[in-house]
Design an enzyme around this catalytic site. Sequence first.
Site, short mmCIF file in Angstrom:
data_model
loop_
_atom_site.label_atom_id
_atom_site.label_comp_id
_atom_site.label_asym_id
_atom_site.label_seq_id
_atom_site.Cartn_x
_atom_site.Cartn_y
_atom_site.Cartn_z
CG HIS A 29 45.42 52.27 36.66
ND1 HIS A 29 46.27 53.34 36.76
CD2 HIS A 29 45.52 51.61 37.84
CE1 HIS A 29 46.86 53.34 37.93
NE2 HIS A 29 46.42 52.30 38.61
CD GLU A 47 45.45 46.60 47.12
OE1 GLU A 47 44.85 46.55 46.02
OE2 GLU A 47 45.73 45.58 47.79
CB THR A 59 43.17 43.35 46.32
OG1 THR A 59 43.51 44.47 45.52
CG2 THR A 59 42.84 43.77 47.72
CB SER A 102 45.00 48.55 34.22
OG SER A 102 44.45 47.50 34.95
CB SER A 103 48.72 46.51 38.28
OG SER A 103 48.20 45.62 39.18
CB SER A 137 40.08 49.98 35.83
OG SER A 137 41.21 49.37 35.25
FE1 F3S Z 1 38.41 46.07 45.31
FE2 F3S Z 1 38.89 43.72 44.34
FE3 F3S Z 1 38.29 45.66 42.80
S1 F3S Z 1 39.96 44.75 45.93
S2 F3S Z 1 38.95 47.46 43.78
S3 F3S Z 1 36.98 44.73 44.31
S4 F3S Z 1 39.75 44.12 42.38
#
Ligand code: F3S
Length: 667
Positions: free
Chosen positions: A41, A125, A161, A217-218, A261
């Site tokens: 994102h 996800e 996550t 981006s969440s 991100s």
């Molecule tokens: Fe994975 Fe944690 Fe990033 S689940 S994508 S490492 S925020």
Amino acid sequence: MEILVAKSAGYCYGVQNAIDKVDDSISKYNKSIYTLGPIIHNKQVIDKFESQGVFAIKDIDETSEGIIIIRSHGVQPSVYEHIKSKNLEIVDATCPYVKNIQQKVEKYYKQGYQIIIIGSKEHPEVVGVNGWCNNTALIIDSIEQAKNISYYKKICVVSQTTIIQENFSQIISNIVFKSKEIVIFNTICKATKTRQDETKQLSKIVDAMIIIGGYHSSNTQKLVNICKEHCNNIFHIETYKDISLSELKKYNKVGITAGASTPDWIIKEVIKKMEKEMNNQENVQIDFEESLDESMVRIKPGEIIIGDVISISKEEVMVNIGYKSDGLITKNEFTDKKDIPLTDLIKVGDKVEAMVLSLNDGEGNVVLSKKRVEDKKAAERLNSAFESQEVLYGKIIKSIKGGFIVDLGIKDVFMPISQYHVKFLKDPESVVGEDIVGRIIEYNPQKNRIIFSQRVVLEKEIKEKKEKVFNSLEEGKTITGEVKSIVKFGAFIDLGGIDGLIHISDLSWGRVKNPEDVLSKGDTVTAMVMEVDREKEKVRLSLKHLVEEPWAKVFRIYSVGDKVKVKIVKITSFGAFAEIISGVEGLIHKSQISYDNVENVEDYLSIGQEVDTEIIDMNDDKKKIGLSMIALQDKPTKKIESNETVYKEEDDLTLGDIFGNLFKDKE
Ligand code: F3S
């Protein structure tokens, strides 16, 4: 102004992994590349990839050719099947943490558990994870929803996550009584938790917070929400262009964090812009870029890092390595000493050096190994010791088939029994525990073959010792040693590394029947070096040459006519040999024993008898000395028994004697 940058700002492992996979695909494939949904994102990154020919698609059916990259959020099983059915190639960039959740959900669903996902229904996800239980999961994100859940026989709970830890805990506390059997997995990504915790701490101590990350981006949005709870001045920006410097100038202390991100270069751009503006100000206190670089530890597999131990359990050691996630060392990767508890080997607060094996163990930890660092160091050390033929100290710790295990302190190595000593070893067990010195004589880590030898060191020592002794030997000079052994033909003398031989003929100038008559084992003797043969490693020694050659002595001190007491040493038919001094014998001819007509010498003399003699002859060349007993005796008077007296030449009579005799007869 003081600027504080959160250590965990920027890409998490999963996002970095996905970005790397896109980059790899660009350079590897000469095909169209599609990501199933935006790879992250972040508009700027997406734009950059589009300029390189990578496009995001919403549905597989939007293409009939090319490579499909599955992003870090992961997808449902049906999506894989769909891609395969269209014969498209897959590059799977699902974050391993997410993959772990999918596997758990699939497993417990198959065992009859009702799956509950704590997270947002719409989050890709969560949508993907739900697919692994055939889209039967209950998806909740509030306490209210948790309270309304029905009762199930078996429940398995996982979480998105990126949700906030507190929310997860509160929701869980309302679910636990909804089933007789409940399995709960806290699958909040550790990187997320770390980032959220740091953000929370930072937001408490600054006047303003800048949160950099996509507006959609969440995880960035969650950071914004956390900051809002602790700080009144929040600036959520996507790039440096969104910074309001006039606003920021009002604050003394500004904190910066960024979503998972947000690429480094965007964070750096923000800082550069601030730096530029602030450089026009007085009292700028920070080199922002340096601050960012320092705060964002970058590690990669194979790298050796140092961290602080933060916790120790029975099977693992957790280490703070200044990275987004903590490092984990399992006992197997920590030590070979399986029987010793980890707590006996290290304590919290200790520093530990470890090698990065993987950035992700599937549970959010960096996988580390202390043993591999030690193995690496040991390998380097052993290799250098092997190359330089360095002597190493060790201890024999075990006797095994064909040899021993030797602890060198850096590593346990093998020593064949033949390499233990120059001498044959009868009982290998008897030397276990012994301290030894030796060298690596074979080093082949590929074949796991490292051979240690004490023998080579001993052989070298012996050689050097011999060399030293040989260098000290000089023919004609004396040397002292210990009688090591006595044999029929002489005695061997230990000269400290080599043995010298005193041949029986060199023991004395006199007759020696048995060397043991002269020397005993263990005696310390000083002998003369007669001959040194380095090639054959032979040394001839002599005892007798330490004293004057007896013939020379006799000829020096005696002359013809001298009286000398001698000892009878041998009797023959023609006389007796008598010792004048040790090593020199003279002959007493039987005619010189007595004025009698000596027929049998033994009637006059016996071995060992001492008699007085006079030297009547000395022949230096032939080494012969004539002795006479009668020279010291009065000559007997001859009695003429008849008219027919016969005079023999050997009677040695003078005319006077003869006439005297005749006259006597007349009287
Ligand atoms: Fe994975 Fe944690 Fe990033 S689940 S994508 S490492 S925020």
